[in-house]
Design a protein around this motif. Sequence first.
Motif, PDB file in Angstrom:
ATOM      1  N   SER A 383       4.963 -13.169  43.383  1.00 39.22           N
ATOM      2  CA  SER A 383       6.414 -13.021  43.283  1.00 39.22           C
ATOM      3  C   SER A 383       6.737 -11.564  42.947  1.00 39.22           C
ATOM      4  N   PRO A 384       7.945 -11.088  43.266  1.00 39.50           N
ATOM      5  CA  PRO A 384       8.283  -9.678  43.003  1.00 39.50           C
ATOM      6  C   PRO A 384       8.136  -9.264  41.543  1.00 39.50           C
ATOM      7  N   ASP A 385       8.309 -10.199  40.596  1.00 33.63           N
ATOM      8  CA  ASP A 385       8.151  -9.839  39.185  1.00 33.63           C
ATOM      9  C   ASP A 385       6.734 -10.084  38.668  1.00 33.63           C
ATOM     10  N   SER A 386       5.810 -10.478  39.548  1.00 37.28           N
ATOM     11  CA  SER A 386       4.385 -10.658  39.231  1.00 37.28           C
ATOM     12  C   SER A 386       4.109 -11.812  38.283  1.00 37.28           C
ATOM     13  N   GLN A 387       5.068 -12.669  38.002  1.00 35.51           N
ATOM     14  CA  GLN A 387       4.834 -13.777  37.082  1.00 35.51           C
ATOM     15  C   GLN A 387       4.309 -15.020  37.782  1.00 35.51           C
ATOM     16  N   LEU A 388       4.559 -15.142  39.076  1.00 36.06           N
ATOM     17  CA  LEU A 388       4.147 -16.329  39.814  1.00 36.06           C
ATOM     18  C   LEU A 388       3.179 -15.949  40.918  1.00 36.06           C
ATOM     19  N   LEU A 389       2.290 -16.886  41.246  1.00 42.05           N
ATOM     20  CA  LEU A 389       1.347 -16.708  42.334  1.00 42.05           C
ATOM     21  C   LEU A 389       1.337 -17.994  43.159  1.00 42.05           C
ATOM     22  N   ALA A 390       1.590 -17.851  44.449  1.00 41.31           N
ATOM     23  CA  ALA A 390       1.591 -19.008  45.351  1.00 41.31           C
ATOM     24  C   ALA A 390       0.306 -19.001  46.163  1.00 41.31           C
ATOM     25  N   THR A 391      -0.258 -20.197  46.386  1.00 40.54           N
ATOM     26  CA  THR A 391      -1.492 -20.338  47.169  1.00 40.54           C
ATOM     27  C   THR A 391      -1.286 -21.412  48.230  1.00 40.54           C
ATOM     28  N   GLY A 392      -1.832 -21.171  49.415  1.00 42.03           N
ATOM     29  CA  GLY A 392      -1.808 -22.148  50.496  1.00 42.03           C
ATOM     30  C   GLY A 392      -3.215 -22.380  51.005  1.00 42.03           C
ATOM     31  N   ALA A 393      -3.528 -23.627  51.392  1.00 40.43           N
ATOM     32  CA  ALA A 393      -4.911 -23.958  51.699  1.00 40.43           C
ATOM     33  C   ALA A 393      -4.992 -24.888  52.900  1.00 40.43           C
ATOM     34  N   ASP A 394      -6.242 -25.213  53.245  1.00 35.89           N
ATOM     35  CA  ASP A 394      -6.511 -26.104  54.369  1.00 35.89           C
ATOM     36  C   ASP A 394      -6.132 -27.552  54.084  1.00 35.89           C
ATOM     37  N   ASP A 395      -5.831 -27.880  52.837  1.00 36.08           N
ATOM     38  CA  ASP A 395      -5.447 -29.265  52.516  1.00 36.08           C
ATOM     39  C   ASP A 395      -3.946 -29.505  52.730  1.00 36.08           C
ATOM     40  N   ASN A 396      -3.262 -28.595  53.442  1.00 32.96           N
ATOM     41  CA  ASN A 396      -1.848 -28.710  53.821  1.00 32.96           C
ATOM     42  C   ASN A 396      -0.906 -28.533  52.645  1.00 32.96           C
ATOM     43  N   LYS A 397      -1.401 -28.082  51.495  1.00 31.05           N
ATOM     44  CA  LYS A 397      -0.569 -27.996  50.297  1.00 31.05           C
ATOM     45  C   LYS A 397      -0.305 -26.541  49.914  1.00 31.05           C
ATOM     46  N   ILE A 398       0.839 -26.355  49.241  1.00 37.58           N
ATOM     47  CA  ILE A 398       1.201 -25.074  48.644  1.00 37.58           C
ATOM     48  C   ILE A 398       1.350 -25.309  47.150  1.00 37.58           C
TER      49      ILE A 398
END
Length: 885
Positions: A383-398
């Motif tokens: 995220s722009p404020d560096s507090q959040l991190l999003a991950t996406g994977a082969d299991d179709n989930k975010i």
Amino acid sequence: MNYRFQNLLGAPYRGGNAVITQNTQLISPVGNRVSVTDLIKSQTLTLPVQSSSNICRLAVSPNGTFLLTVDENNRCLFINLHRHVVLHRVKFKYPVNAIQFSPNGNFIAVGAGKLVQIWRSPGFKKEVFGFELVRTLADCNDKVTALNWSPDSKYLLVGSKDLAARLFYVNEKLKGVQSNKPFLLLGHRDSIVGCFFSVDKRTDRVNKIYTITRDCRIFSWGYSGSDGKLDEIRGEDSEPPSPGTPERDGKGKKRKDFDGKGVDSGEEKWYLHKQKWQLLRKDDFKQAPAKLTACDYHMGLDMVVVGFSNGVFGLYQMPDFVCIHLLSISREKITATSFNDLGNWLMFGCAKLGQLLVWEWRSESYILKQQGHYFDVNCLAYSPDSQLLATGADDNKIKVWTVSSGFCFVTFAEHTNAVTALHFMANNHCLLSASLDGTVRAWDLFRYRNFRTFTTPSSRQFVSLAADQSGEVICAGTLDSFEIFVWSMKTGRLLDILSGHEGPVHGLAFSPTNAILASSSWDKTVRLWDVFEGKGSVEPFPHTHDVLTVVYRPDGKQLACSTLDGQIHFWDPINGDLMYTIEGRRDIAGGRLMTDRRSAANSSSGKCFTTLCYSADGSYILAGGSSKYICMYDVADQVLLRRFQISHNLSLDGVLDFLNSKNMTEAGPVDLIDDDNSDTEEGVDKQTRGKLDYDLPGSMPNRGRPVIRTKCLRIAPTGRSFSAATTEGVLVYSIDESFIFDPSDLDIDVTPEAVDAALNEDQPSRALILSLRLNEDSLIKKCIFAVGPVDIPAVASSIPHRYMQRLIEALAELLESCPHLEFILRWCQELCKSHGSSIQQNSRNLLPSLKSLQKAITRIHQDLADTCSSNEYMLRYLCSVGNKK
């Protein structure tokens, strides 16, 4: 450059046993690392200690100070949990299936193969080899599956795969193999999963034994006099003398037990292993055909919790076998379960799903519910404020994680195929995702919903994603049609389709300064597109090999792309000139697959960078790919600054540089020959990494050994940390906070004494400049607080421009921990007033420190808003109660 490993996200649990210590600390193995979760503060920490392979068993000392971990190679680490350091190492000869500290913390019982070894527990004393083997018990006919100490640490209950449980008396000073035969508890029809002592609360003596078997049965054992009447056992003629009876020798000295303490003949006149144990009752959990895979017993509550292979768990009150809870929490096998010290929380682990649960059984509420990605993580986004991190994977989930705590707080599962790209919008509350299911979705992080879906006239597979700075235009590249689709964020309409590439478009990036879109493709070109003007592509930048990814420098004046031959090319996007090239094939080379016929030094085929990421100021670039290394390069000098090895886990393929030739046979490597015909009973199944139980594309079947690689790299906008999506999970590296002396402008007059002298002479401006030149953190903060609130504008305006970055970093650190918020915010305000123009001119160099300051201010604003809201509701409630009275 001083990045250190900080945390591991995306995989809270992968197999083995997990324990809750100190009533609130959950310790679980994650591959070859150990994760510690504070259940009260909701924070997780991964120890900076790596085992040689995946950890299968662990045990914690009764006081919570020491941790024992045993991996698949039978190597044991003795770790100080508070200091996060390894104190001792030892290797066992046989696979370890059970390990436990004695209640007094002096000894460790280890079930190694068919043997039970009792070791003296090391302590804080410095020794060459802290482990001392005290006893070896060799009575079991098959591998040991369960261990349990009596509360007084004098008896050991051992469960084995030979369908028997054995009660040992270990309070004797005998070296070598145990000579006194144990008492056998027979009658089981399957291997024993757990065996436990039960204590009479009136007498504090052991009165029962529970044995739990894999065929879903529990056996309750007792001895004559177990109801508290011990007169029969204390009689003179109850038992003949045995070798374990304490006696006095001819010199009048007492015999000693193996902990060195004398035993008075009046204290110990009865022995549990000499009593006539008998089966009191046998109960069935009634979960057939499922198997019982995990269990635990709480002595204070006299309760048993069990987990089954069908995902069901049960909580039972003993000794009457009353079912309190029987619930299904998963479709897969429960591989770990345990009580906390108070017995009010239950922990469950499911290795195949990578899931950890902590459940309070009285209120029937979750304390912890974390699940990692089922398959490899493909993409990351800060995220722009560096507090959040999003991950996406082969299991179709975010999944969206809080970086500071390491917790996942929301999971989006609307995609029906693998997630391939993620992008955070500038407003910090919107996340974009691209998937192979042919959709690009926009997620609202306030309401946690999918508020917009972008589609194409015909189904396409998206592998890259980008959005312009204003957030008005969304672009996605395809795998199959080689096109770039452009949508409007406001309306969701398809605006344009950019054609011209002749291969999959695996890289997209918008310029930070204008609306120019850069795209890279496997057709060996990088193209620039003017999306708003609709002029199409300018002259492409040709390469000799397939282009795998493309990124812009934060100032938009440079473009970097990696090619299949292991090179990184840097282009001037304005003039279209190739600025320079980094040859990275030799730097990324390292690690040898089990099927390779040549050494890692000579095998550089397939070694290339698949992901690139500029630092926040654009001075260096991170590169990763199909290797165990992440390389950091200086952009201006094109030199390798540092290499990060993402894992030392030998359970992964491609970690070793040299293979032992004795493991090679005519049929191939010994490790790849599947000669294991027995079904797995506990722990993690030998599962492959593919979706349909096959290995990764392009690799030979290797019994589920995943190949080590880095799929995505992202640096936080603050520049203080970066994350890597690897085979091991999401590794987070941050700058070490320990003191490093790095003066920026030093001469003979710049000393700590000079700073103190300036403060004593009431010259705060001079003292602050001297501390900034010395660049010592404690002195800088001391000088900041020495300035009076009235003098802040004058002192702030006197700071030279070259020290602005260091001063802003110090203010950002103070905002994270200092209670004087108004004082620090006043400093920030005056700096912006005095140096606003210079900050704009040097925005590229000051960007990381300004992002850190923004992150700290945003977090404080959120905390204050939450506090004010709760106080408002509390005051309303108090006023309403007062009016009623």
